[in-house]
Motif scaffolding. Sequence first.
Motif, PDB file in Angstrom:
ATOM      1  N   SER A  42       3.861   1.991   6.878  1.00  0.00           N
ATOM      2  CA  SER A  42       4.355   2.568   5.624  1.00  0.00           C
ATOM      3  C   SER A  42       5.399   1.669   4.978  1.00  0.00           C
ATOM      4  N   LEU A  43       6.240   1.036   5.781  1.00  0.00           N
ATOM      5  CA  LEU A  43       7.225   0.105   5.239  1.00  0.00           C
ATOM      6  C   LEU A  43       6.527  -1.090   4.608  1.00  0.00           C
ATOM      7  N   GLN A  44       5.531  -1.642   5.295  1.00  0.00           N
ATOM      8  CA  GLN A  44       4.779  -2.774   4.746  1.00  0.00           C
ATOM      9  C   GLN A  44       4.119  -2.386   3.418  1.00  0.00           C
ATOM     10  N   SER A  45       3.494  -1.213   3.384  1.00  0.00           N
ATOM     11  CA  SER A  45       2.807  -0.768   2.167  1.00  0.00           C
ATOM     12  C   SER A  45       3.794  -0.556   1.025  1.00  0.00           C
ATOM     13  N   LEU A  83       2.633  12.143   1.735  1.00  0.00           N
ATOM     14  CA  LEU A  83       3.386  11.433   0.695  1.00  0.00           C
ATOM     15  C   LEU A  83       2.480  10.489  -0.074  1.00  0.00           C
ATOM     16  N   PHE A  84       1.556   9.793   0.632  1.00  0.00           N
ATOM     17  CA  PHE A  84       0.628   8.882  -0.029  1.00  0.00           C
ATOM     18  C   PHE A  84      -0.298   9.644  -0.964  1.00  0.00           C
ATOM     19  N   ARG A  85      -0.830  10.790  -0.483  1.00  0.00           N
ATOM     20  CA  ARG A  85      -1.744  11.564  -1.315  1.00  0.00           C
ATOM     21  C   ARG A  85      -1.027  12.048  -2.573  1.00  0.00           C
ATOM     22  N   TRP A  86       0.181  12.572  -2.408  1.00  0.00           N
ATOM     23  CA  TRP A  86       0.951  13.026  -3.561  1.00  0.00           C
ATOM     24  C   TRP A  86       1.214  11.880  -4.514  1.00  0.00           C
ATOM     25  N   TYR A  87       1.560  10.719  -3.957  1.00  0.00           N
ATOM     26  CA  TYR A  87       1.876   9.542  -4.772  1.00  0.00           C
ATOM     27  C   TYR A  87       0.687   9.146  -5.642  1.00  0.00           C
ATOM     28  N   PHE A  88      -0.507   9.060  -5.035  1.00  0.00           N
ATOM     29  CA  PHE A  88      -1.689   8.642  -5.781  1.00  0.00           C
ATOM     30  C   PHE A  88      -2.126   9.700  -6.794  1.00  0.00           C
ATOM     31  N   ARG A 139      -5.313  -3.633  10.490  1.00  0.00           N
ATOM     32  CA  ARG A 139      -5.807  -2.500  11.271  1.00  0.00           C
ATOM     33  C   ARG A 139      -5.016  -1.219  10.995  1.00  0.00           C
ATOM     34  N   ASP A 140      -3.770  -1.347  10.540  1.00  0.00           N
ATOM     35  CA  ASP A 140      -2.933  -0.166  10.369  1.00  0.00           C
ATOM     36  C   ASP A 140      -2.865   0.303   8.919  1.00  0.00           C
ATOM     37  N   ASP A 141      -3.807  -0.115   8.103  1.00  0.00           N
ATOM     38  CA  ASP A 141      -3.862   0.302   6.700  1.00  0.00           C
ATOM     39  C   ASP A 141      -4.319   1.761   6.639  1.00  0.00           C
ATOM     40  N   SER A 142      -3.455   2.648   6.130  1.00  0.00           N
ATOM     41  CA  SER A 142      -3.809   4.068   6.079  1.00  0.00           C
ATOM     42  C   SER A 142      -4.688   4.402   4.885  1.00  0.00           C
ATOM     43  N   VAL A 143      -4.850   3.469   3.951  1.00  0.00           N
ATOM     44  CA  VAL A 143      -5.672   3.699   2.763  1.00  0.00           C
ATOM     45  C   VAL A 143      -7.086   3.153   2.952  1.00  0.00           C
ATOM     46  N   ILE A 144      -7.207   2.010   3.603  1.00  0.00           N
ATOM     47  CA  ILE A 144      -8.503   1.355   3.828  1.00  0.00           C
ATOM     48  C   ILE A 144      -8.820   1.409   5.320  1.00  0.00           C
ATOM     49  N   PRO A 145      -9.648   2.340   5.789  1.00  0.00           N
ATOM     50  CA  PRO A 145      -9.926   2.448   7.228  1.00  0.00           C
ATOM     51  C   PRO A 145     -10.546   1.177   7.779  1.00  0.00           C
ATOM     52  N   ILE A 146     -10.042   0.747   8.923  1.00  0.00           N
ATOM     53  CA  ILE A 146     -10.521  -0.505   9.510  1.00  0.00           C
ATOM     54  C   ILE A 146     -11.984  -0.400   9.938  1.00  0.00           C
ATOM     55  N   ARG A 147     -12.474   0.807  10.179  1.00  0.00           N
ATOM     56  CA  ARG A 147     -13.881   0.956  10.577  1.00  0.00           C
ATOM     57  C   ARG A 147     -14.840   0.463   9.491  1.00  0.00           C
ATOM     58  N   ASP A 148     -14.374   0.409   8.243  1.00  0.00           N
ATOM     59  CA  ASP A 148     -15.239  -0.066   7.167  1.00  0.00           C
ATOM     60  C   ASP A 148     -15.667  -1.514   7.379  1.00  0.00           C
ATOM     61  N   PHE A 149     -14.888  -2.265   8.170  1.00  0.00           N
ATOM     62  CA  PHE A 149     -15.149  -3.686   8.358  1.00  0.00           C
ATOM     63  C   PHE A 149     -15.861  -3.976   9.672  1.00  0.00           C
TER      64      PHE A 149
END
Length: 332
Positions: free
Chosen positions: A22-25, A200-205, A278-288
């Motif tokens: 979350s800090l990185q994002s 918080l991310f959902r509310w933000y978007f 791998r820790d991206d909460s918006v783009i699931p790593i399984r997609d790759f």
Amino acid sequence: MPPADDKGFPAFAPPAGLRHASLQSTLASKRPVQRLWRKKGLDLNAKSIAHVLDCGHGVRLTGQQTPAPTAASRGLAVLVHGWEGGHDSSYLYSMAARLHTEGYATFRLNLRDHAGTHDLNEEMFHSARMDEVFGALARIRTLEPQGPLFVIGFSLGGNFSLRVGLQGSSRGVNPRLSIGISPSINPASTLEGIDSGPALFRWYFLDKWQRTLEAKRRAWPRYDFSAYRQLKTFVDTTRRFVADFTEYATYEDYLAQYTLTPALLAASPSPLAIVTSRDDSVIPIRDFAGLEVGGSVVACDITDHGGHCGFIENWRFDSWAERRVVALLRDA
């Protein structure tokens, strides 16, 4: 010393205090990059030229052109922001500044209804509008014809950039390399990821979407978005939006227009590169899953940390992704 990839490029290894996703994002979009770059002696906007591009069929898009610092340009890098971003988004501005110092001309392209351009085009933005992006690229190339073309995008802009690589050869646009940083390649899982991720991310978007709908209504009073205030998830909002404002019959038909599978990427007619975490909460790593270097994929960097579009590597808020992109462009 961090480990390196097979070409010797140091892996992303932020200090422990900077590893939280979350800090990185947050730092991706909240770093004071204009002030940081001015301290280094570069005011990018002072060197940039604002453009309104005729993209064909009455569509106009805007952006910021920054010529190369010397006559011997290394090429043109077109940068595409993420959803609800723009040419002054921290991650985009900083990438353009870094590439400028490396000798590249840059163009920070604003997608329709972004960066305060809701009044330029009456019809709504949606993620399948590739024709106008190719129209913009054709116009940008007349402004900066020297050297190879590179296209670099973040998040949704990463999806657009990868589609330029996939579709460009059939449209007369031939990028030397297209790079997606934290690219949304499977929009269905991205939307579900936002809904199931941190509240918080959902509310933000959702708040950002409400703000852009209100800006569109002010610019074009015929629109009525009152029903959207009752929707509480990203999936439900997108389903309603597809039915109301796109030409696609179903939500699934719409998402299929910009779903990119690993097999599709590997078969691209022009080179592609991907940087994600791998820790991206918006783009699931399984997609790759299954995506690896080979075919047209010249690089596939999947880091343990980095969040969404972050990749901040030290307390000076320097970006590892910027260094990686410079290396990829040099290799290309």
